[in-house]
Motif scaffolding. Structure first.
Motif, PDB file in Angstrom:
ATOM      1  N   ARG A  18       7.782  -7.144  -0.088  1.00 51.04           N
ATOM      2  CA  ARG A  18       7.423  -5.760  -0.423  1.00 51.04           C
ATOM      3  C   ARG A  18       8.496  -4.784   0.073  1.00 51.04           C
ATOM      4  NH1 ARG A  18       5.499  -2.040  -3.810  1.00 51.04           N
ATOM      5  NH2 ARG A  18       4.587  -0.252  -2.724  1.00 51.04           N
ATOM      6  N   ARG A  69       1.807   2.175   5.925  1.00 51.88           N
ATOM      7  CA  ARG A  69       0.817   1.570   5.031  1.00 51.88           C
ATOM      8  C   ARG A  69      -0.238   2.597   4.641  1.00 51.88           C
ATOM      9  NH1 ARG A  69       0.720  -4.141   5.156  1.00 51.88           N
ATOM     10  NH2 ARG A  69       1.837  -5.098   6.906  1.00 51.88           N
ATOM     11  N   GLU A  75      -1.414  -1.164   1.567  1.00 55.91           N
ATOM     12  CA  GLU A  75      -0.160  -1.335   0.848  1.00 55.91           C
ATOM     13  C   GLU A  75       0.972  -0.627   1.589  1.00 55.91           C
ATOM     14  OE1 GLU A  75       1.801  -0.442  -3.567  1.00 55.91           O
ATOM     15  OE2 GLU A  75      -0.119   0.444  -3.004  1.00 55.91           O
TER      16      GLU A  75
END
Length: 220
Positions: A18, A69, A75
């Motif tokens: 990510r 996040r 996320e």
């Protein structure tokens, strides 16, 4: 969007993919990236390299990395990287562009080397070999711009540096200078690099510029 809650924390190895994706998404508008990695294939290889490099950095005591996040989904939307305080030529905290990244198939090592050398010369001229926290990247996914994630992450590094009475040094793109000034950074000087033009103007040259900045621990 500004009311969305964010959580600042350290990442784990599973977050490497990510973070690599955010790095490329955030840097996509930077013309230097596309000079250094001029093809889709070379960018794809860079993405894989960055994922592995991030995992390596997590185990390197000279490096620091934090992520922001979303509180609800967890996320990751932004990250900051820095070098811990070291001093002099034997410090070992070299730029990403000086390592084996230059071996990636399809990259242009000339502009990796030119950027690294130009930035190093500018740091020496404006800041010397003083010990500091040296920010290397502050990247936010374009989808989540406006949440102040980059500012929050930078403030956390400032706080850690202040705890050791250390300045924070960085090289900023022109677009980010105002954000850093709001966080107490001051301009030291600038450096530039001539790079090929993009798109229809690839035969032309353009000037890529960055600003050297510092945030000293006594500033509020």
């Amino acid at each position: 969007m500004a009311s969305i809650a964010l959580h600042i924390c350290a990442p784990s190895e599973v977050d490497g993919a990510r973070i690599a994706d955010i790095h490329l998404a955030a840097m996509d508008s930077n013309p230097l990236l596309h000079v250094q990695f001029p093809t889709p294939d070379s960018l794809a290889r860079l993405r894989d390299y960055l994922e592995a490099y991030i995992i390596k950095e997590l185990h390197d005591p000279t490096k620091g990395i934090l992520v922001a996040r979303l509180e609800d989904t967890r996320e990751i939307i932004s990250f900051v990287k820095w070098d811990h305080p070291t001093h002099g030529a034997d410090a070992g905290n070299e730029k990403l562009e000086t390592g084996d990244i230059k071996e990636i198939e399809g990259c242009d090592p000339l502009y990796l080397e030119r950027y690294a050398a130009t930035a190093a010369t500018a740091k020496e001229r404006y800041f010397g070999n003083n010990k500091c926290y040296s920010l290397s990247f502050v990247c936010t996914h374009p989808k989540y711009q406006g949440l102040d994630a980059g500012s929050m992450l930078t403030q956390e590094v400032i706080k850690r540096a202040a705890g050791e009475n250390m300045p924070v040094y960085l090289e900023s793109t022109k677009a980010a200078v105002k954000m850093y000034e709001k966080l107490g950074f001051t301009k030291l000087g600038e450096f530039s690099l001539a790079i090929p033009g993009q798109g229809k103007d690839m035969d032309m040259c353009e000037v890529y510029e960055e600003t050297c900045m510092v945030r000293t621990p006594y500033l509020s």
